[in-house]
Design a protein around this motif. Structure first.
Motif, PDB file in Angstrom:
ATOM      1  N   THR A  20      38.017  24.067  50.210  1.00  0.00           N
ATOM      2  CA  THR A  20      38.512  22.729  49.864  1.00  0.00           C
ATOM      3  C   THR A  20      38.405  22.490  48.362  1.00  0.00           C
ATOM      4  OG1 THR A  20      36.345  21.875  50.450  1.00  0.00           O
ATOM      5  CG2 THR A  20      38.077  21.636  52.088  1.00  0.00           C
ATOM      6  N   ASN A  21      37.386  23.079  47.765  1.00  0.00           N
ATOM      7  CA  ASN A  21      37.214  22.934  46.319  1.00  0.00           C
ATOM      8  C   ASN A  21      38.353  23.618  45.566  1.00  0.00           C
ATOM      9  OD1 ASN A  21      35.740  21.932  44.159  1.00  0.00           O
ATOM     10  ND2 ASN A  21      34.781  23.915  43.791  1.00  0.00           N
ATOM     11  N   ALA A  22      38.660  24.839  45.971  1.00  0.00           N
ATOM     12  CA  ALA A  22      39.754  25.576  45.316  1.00  0.00           C
ATOM     13  C   ALA A  22      41.080  24.853  45.523  1.00  0.00           C
ATOM     14  CB  ALA A  22      39.837  26.994  45.867  1.00  0.00           C
ATOM     15  N   LEU A  23      41.242  24.280  46.714  1.00  0.00           N
ATOM     16  CA  LEU A  23      42.480  23.541  46.997  1.00  0.00           C
ATOM     17  C   LEU A  23      42.598  22.326  46.079  1.00  0.00           C
ATOM     18  CD1 LEU A  23      44.997  23.023  48.766  1.00  0.00           C
ATOM     19  CD2 LEU A  23      43.514  21.713  50.294  1.00  0.00           C
ATOM     20  N   SER A  24      41.485  21.606  45.903  1.00  0.00           N
ATOM     21  CA  SER A  24      41.543  20.395  45.072  1.00  0.00           C
ATOM     22  C   SER A  24      41.816  20.760  43.612  1.00  0.00           C
ATOM     23  CB  SER A  24      40.266  19.565  45.206  1.00  0.00           C
ATOM     24  OG  SER A  24      39.227  20.116  44.439  1.00  0.00           O
ATOM     25  N   ILE A  25      41.256  21.865  43.161  1.00  0.00           N
ATOM     26  CA  ILE A  25      41.519  22.301  41.779  1.00  0.00           C
ATOM     27  C   ILE A  25      43.000  22.639  41.622  1.00  0.00           C
ATOM     28  CG2 ILE A  25      41.118  24.168  40.114  1.00  0.00           C
ATOM     29  CD1 ILE A  25      38.204  24.245  41.159  1.00  0.00           C
ATOM     30  N   ARG A  26      43.531  23.352  42.614  1.00  0.00           N
ATOM     31  CA  ARG A  26      44.940  23.733  42.547  1.00  0.00           C
ATOM     32  C   ARG A  26      45.825  22.482  42.561  1.00  0.00           C
ATOM     33  NH1 ARG A  26      47.243  28.648  46.139  1.00  0.00           N
ATOM     34  NH2 ARG A  26      45.471  29.650  45.171  1.00  0.00           N
ATOM     35  N   ALA A  27      45.486  21.545  43.448  1.00  0.00           N
ATOM     36  CA  ALA A  27      46.288  20.315  43.539  1.00  0.00           C
ATOM     37  C   ALA A  27      46.237  19.531  42.233  1.00  0.00           C
ATOM     38  CB  ALA A  27      45.793  19.460  44.706  1.00  0.00           C
ATOM     39  N   CYS A  28      45.042  19.472  41.639  1.00  0.00           N
ATOM     40  CA  CYS A  28      44.890  18.739  40.364  1.00  0.00           C
ATOM     41  C   CYS A  28      45.746  19.375  39.274  1.00  0.00           C
ATOM     42  CB  CYS A  28      43.439  18.755  39.902  1.00  0.00           C
ATOM     43  SG  CYS A  28      42.457  17.440  40.606  1.00  0.00           S
ATOM     44  N   ARG A  29      45.755  20.678  39.232  1.00  0.00           N
ATOM     45  CA  ARG A  29      46.514  21.363  38.175  1.00  0.00           C
ATOM     46  C   ARG A  29      48.012  21.137  38.350  1.00  0.00           C
ATOM     47  NH1 ARG A  29      42.896  26.811  37.589  1.00  0.00           N
ATOM     48  NH2 ARG A  29      41.325  25.865  36.257  1.00  0.00           N
ATOM     49  N   ILE A  30      48.458  21.210  39.596  1.00  0.00           N
ATOM     50  CA  ILE A  30      49.886  20.967  39.840  1.00  0.00           C
ATOM     51  C   ILE A  30      50.219  19.526  39.462  1.00  0.00           C
ATOM     52  CG2 ILE A  30      51.699  20.896  41.591  1.00  0.00           C
ATOM     53  CD1 ILE A  30      50.096  23.007  43.152  1.00  0.00           C
ATOM     54  N   ARG A  31      49.318  18.616  39.838  1.00  0.00           N
ATOM     55  CA  ARG A  31      49.572  17.208  39.531  1.00  0.00           C
ATOM     56  C   ARG A  31      49.617  16.973  38.017  1.00  0.00           C
ATOM     57  NH1 ARG A  31      47.410  11.949  42.580  1.00  0.00           N
ATOM     58  NH2 ARG A  31      47.658  10.412  40.932  1.00  0.00           N
ATOM     59  N   ASP A  32      48.712  17.601  37.299  1.00  0.00           N
ATOM     60  CA  ASP A  32      48.713  17.471  35.832  1.00  0.00           C
ATOM     61  C   ASP A  32      50.057  17.918  35.256  1.00  0.00           C
ATOM     62  OD1 ASP A  32      46.225  16.425  35.694  1.00  0.00           O
ATOM     63  OD2 ASP A  32      45.207  18.282  35.123  1.00  0.00           O
ATOM     64  N   ARG A  33      50.526  19.072  35.740  1.00  0.00           N
ATOM     65  CA  ARG A  33      51.809  19.578  35.243  1.00  0.00           C
ATOM     66  C   ARG A  33      52.950  18.637  35.589  1.00  0.00           C
ATOM     67  NH1 ARG A  33      51.601  24.886  38.171  1.00  0.00           N
ATOM     68  NH2 ARG A  33      53.839  24.715  38.136  1.00  0.00           N
ATOM     69  N   LEU A  34      52.900  18.157  36.815  1.00  0.00           N
ATOM     70  CA  LEU A  34      53.958  17.259  37.277  1.00  0.00           C
ATOM     71  C   LEU A  34      53.951  15.971  36.456  1.00  0.00           C
ATOM     72  CD1 LEU A  34      56.043  17.482  39.537  1.00  0.00           C
ATOM     73  CD2 LEU A  34      54.426  16.337  41.056  1.00  0.00           C
ATOM     74  N   GLU A  35      52.759  15.465  36.226  1.00  0.00           N
ATOM     75  CA  GLU A  35      52.607  14.228  35.459  1.00  0.00           C
ATOM     76  C   GLU A  35      53.161  14.429  34.044  1.00  0.00           C
ATOM     77  OE1 GLU A  35      48.698  12.578  36.139  1.00  0.00           O
ATOM     78  OE2 GLU A  35      48.872  11.450  34.278  1.00  0.00           O
ATOM     79  N   GLY A  36      52.834  15.558  33.439  1.00  0.00           N
ATOM     80  CA  GLY A  36      53.331  15.854  32.101  1.00  0.00           C
ATOM     81  C   GLY A  36      54.852  15.943  32.090  1.00  0.00           C
ATOM     82  N   CYS A  37      55.389  16.581  33.108  1.00  0.00           N
ATOM     83  CA  CYS A  37      56.846  16.745  33.197  1.00  0.00           C
ATOM     84  C   CYS A  37      57.526  15.385  33.353  1.00  0.00           C
ATOM     85  CB  CYS A  37      57.167  17.651  34.386  1.00  0.00           C
ATOM     86  SG  CYS A  37      58.930  17.852  34.713  1.00  0.00           S
ATOM     87  N   VAL A  38      56.966  14.523  34.221  1.00  0.00           N
ATOM     88  CA  VAL A  38      57.579  13.215  34.457  1.00  0.00           C
ATOM     89  C   VAL A  38      57.499  12.354  33.195  1.00  0.00           C
ATOM     90  CG1 VAL A  38      57.337  11.050  35.754  1.00  0.00           C
ATOM     91  CG2 VAL A  38      57.181  13.232  36.946  1.00  0.00           C
ATOM     92  N   THR A  39      56.357  12.381  32.523  1.00  0.00           N
ATOM     93  CA  THR A  39      56.200  11.588  31.307  1.00  0.00           C
ATOM     94  C   THR A  39      57.222  12.023  30.255  1.00  0.00           C
ATOM     95  OG1 THR A  39      53.847  11.360  31.768  1.00  0.00           O
ATOM     96  CG2 THR A  39      54.554  10.892  29.530  1.00  0.00           C
ATOM     97  N   LYS A  40      57.350  13.328  30.096  1.00  0.00           N
ATOM     98  CA  LYS A  40      58.287  13.859  29.106  1.00  0.00           C
ATOM     99  C   LYS A  40      59.724  13.492  29.476  1.00  0.00           C
ATOM    100  CE  LYS A  40      59.280  18.296  26.913  1.00  0.00           C
ATOM    101  NZ  LYS A  40      59.084  19.734  27.032  1.00  0.00           N
ATOM    102  N   CYS A  41      60.031  13.658  30.750  1.00  0.00           N
ATOM    103  CA  CYS A  41      61.388  13.359  31.228  1.00  0.00           C
ATOM    104  C   CYS A  41      61.701  11.868  31.056  1.00  0.00           C
ATOM    105  CB  CYS A  41      61.495  13.758  32.697  1.00  0.00           C
ATOM    106  SG  CYS A  41      62.930  13.138  33.565  1.00  0.00           S
ATOM    107  N   ALA A  42      60.726  11.005  31.366  1.00  0.00           N
ATOM    108  CA  ALA A  42      60.965   9.556  31.293  1.00  0.00           C
ATOM    109  C   ALA A  42      61.154   9.091  29.854  1.00  0.00           C
ATOM    110  CB  ALA A  42      59.811   8.809  31.948  1.00  0.00           C
ATOM    111  N   GLN A  43      60.570   9.831  28.918  1.00  0.00           N
ATOM    112  CA  GLN A  43      60.694   9.441  27.508  1.00  0.00           C
ATOM    113  C   GLN A  43      61.997   9.946  26.896  1.00  0.00           C
ATOM    114  OE1 GLN A  43      57.084  11.100  25.992  1.00  0.00           O
ATOM    115  NE2 GLN A  43      55.860   9.286  26.466  1.00  0.00           N
ATOM    116  N   SER A  44      62.646  10.869  27.581  1.00  0.00           N
ATOM    117  CA  SER A  44      63.851  11.463  26.974  1.00  0.00           C
ATOM    118  C   SER A  44      65.049  10.533  27.147  1.00  0.00           C
ATOM    119  CB  SER A  44      64.143  12.806  27.620  1.00  0.00           C
ATOM    120  OG  SER A  44      64.451  12.630  28.975  1.00  0.00           O
TER     121      SER A  44
END
Lengths: 198, 321
Positions: A174-198
């Motif tokens: 469960t720990n490895a899963l949460s780390i993986r989910a957090c990393r994907i979410r971070d990337r997704l968040e970065g992508c959405v922020t960048k996209c929304a600013q464009s």
């Protein structure tokens, strides 16, 4: 930033920075991942301390560590991450004295009035961000997309059991899963922020 | 690290509600301890999600606004969480979720009649798949089930749209449209089925008992595991997978027992087929290879060099009647 600004005048050489990366990696080449992780932890630390310029303070912290490493050749006072924390604490205290010289116990430099202004999204912006999220989700590979949608789905109460089942299905702790989910979410968040600013 | 703090403590820490000494201890861990840093990131995301969903108690919600929302980056996190929640609610209201599975009563039919339409391109590459004669069996029962499940989702969606009332209206409109579409499809299929029955009187030889089902990727569904059932007299089970992406011209599937992770059956190369604006992949197998248990269908794309890439997973519960 007073004293902090003075120290920022020093610039690390490429060689000093390489040495710092090696020291931070503690013998395991992370190709810069460890540095990025440490910087993010420091930024979040300063955010939790309610510092407006969290990024600058994180950079100042790392800069001081690089400088000390260059001057002394090695740092043996503490393991790298713990040493970074010690320096960050001093940077924060110095920052407090500059920002709030009249009350060094106060540990926030945010204007609370500015907070409310940004609390709700206009509908148009929300729609654009939704489109961006849709777009960014498509950039993920299927397994990652499924994982993040499943991991963060549903009400709080049911999440624990579902995540346990998901971890079992993916043969992860469960720990490895949460780390993986957090990393994907971070990337997704970065992508959405960048996209929304464009 | 020997003692990772619990979720509650992490929440209090993020809301700046802990005594100074404890805060300082966790400050240090947040930078110096990998496990703690990872747990804290996870707890922070969950806290933001809980706030956005309105799941925090009033006093914590107030504290969240005053203590957490104090940085622009954190407000960005909240915006992202709001967007993500809206997206999930839309997904939950979409027809794709409704079509978790469509079970079809078994019918006796000509084996040749089964070699039609969407199944023509399917190739079976292994001996186990050599008896892959199949055909779509979708009809009245499946469509009726879809409508029933759609209504359930509609209700569920309404309950969860506390903070997104305006968006829920558009989602409901989309769902209503989908219901109309389904009714239209139902009417069309019913008429087609009647005509087919009149036109063909299947010969007594060449008869097969086939159970056919549709699966969508398991992680996009409602959480309920679709049931694929068959009887001892069933000759073939036909599964049709709805594909999310079509980056490959050839796919393979493997059916794995979810408890033992052992492969019960695997296909040869399969070609996807178009069904309206969707791509589907169909295959059949002998049900005697499976037992009453939970299974995954692992879908892999086949690259030009013959290697495969895992694309998606579809789960189902096999039930022998």
């Amino acid at each position: 930033m007073g004293q902090t600004s003075k120290k920022q005048d020093w610039t690390a050489t490429e060689q000093a920075f390489r040495r710092f990366l090696q020291w931070l990696d503690e013998g395991q080449d992370s190709s810069g991942e460890r540095y990025l992780e440490m910087r993010q932890r420091l930024v979040r630390y300063f955010e939790r301390k309610q510092c407006v310029a969290a990024d600058d303070l994180a950079d100042e912290t790392l800069s001081r560590v690089v400088r000390r490493l260059e001057e002394e050749g090695t740092i043996t006072d503490a393991p790298p991450a713990r040493y970074c924390y010690t320096v960050a604490k001093f940077v924060f205290l110095e920052h407090l004295r500059v920002v709030h010289p009249e009350a060094s116990g106060q540990d926030s430099d945010f204007d609370s009035a500015a907070i409310a202004a940004d609390s709700h999204l206009p509908d148009q912006t929300a729609e654009k961000r939704l489109d961006c999220l849709d777009h960014c989700l498509q950039q993920l590979i299927t397994v990652e997309r499924d994982l993040i949608l499943e991991y963060y789905r549903g009400e709080q109460g049911e999440k624990i059991q579902r995540r346990r089942e998901l971890a079992e299905r993916l043969a992860l702790s469960t720990n490895a899963l949460s780390i993986r989910a957090c990393r994907i979410r971070d990337r997704l968040e970065g992508c959405v922020t960048k996209c929304a600013q464009s | 690290m020997t003692n990772v703090p619990d979720e509650r403590l992490l929440t209090q820490y993020l809301l700046r509600a802990l005594p100074e000494e404890e805060t300082e201890r966790l400050d240090e861990l947040s930078i110096a301890d990998d496990d703690f840093a990872a747990r804290l990131s996870s707890a922070e995301n969950d806290l933001v999600d809980a706030y956005v969903r309105g799941e925090l108690p009033p006093e914590e919600s107030a504290r969240f606004r005053s203590a957490y929302l104090s940085s622009p980056k954190r407000r960005d996190k909240v915006k992202f969480a709001e967007t993500f929640l809206s997206f999930q609610q839309r997904v939950a209201a979409r027809p794709v979720v409704i079509r978790a599975v469509a079970a079809q009563p078994e019918k006796r039919e000509s084996a040749w009649a089964r070699l039609s339409g969407w199944f023509r391109g399917v190739r079976s590459g292994t001996s186990r798949a050599s008896n892959a004669w199949f055909a779509p069996q979708w009809g009245l029962a499946g469509a009726a089930l879809l409508l029933l499940v759609a209504s359930g989702y509609l209700l569920n969606t309404n309950l969860r749209l506390r903070q997104q009332v305006s968006r829920s209206e558009s989602a409901l409109a989309a769902l209503a449209q989908h219901e109309k579409d389904l009714q239209h499809q139902l009417a069309t299929k019913t008429a087609g089925a009647s005509a087919n029955t009149e036109a063909h009187t299947p010969p007594s030889i060449d008869r097969l008992k086939v159970a056919a089902f549709v699966l969508v990727p398991s992680l996009r569904g409602s959480g309920a595991v679709p049931i694929v059932s068959w009887s001892a007299a069933t000759d073939l089970v036909v599964l049709k997978l709805e594909l999310e992406s079509t980056g490959f011209s050839t796919y393979r599937v493997a059916i794995e027992d979810s408890a033992t992770r052992q492969t019960a059956w695997q296909s040869g190369d399969l070609k996807p087929q178009s069904e309206g604006d969707k791509k589907v992949l169909s295959f059949a197998f002998r049900p005697s290879l499976l037992k009453s248990a939970n299974y995954f269908v692992q879908l892999s794309g086949v690259r030009d060099d013959g290697t495969t890439e895992l694309m998606s997973s579809y789960s189902f519960r096999g039930v022998v009647k």
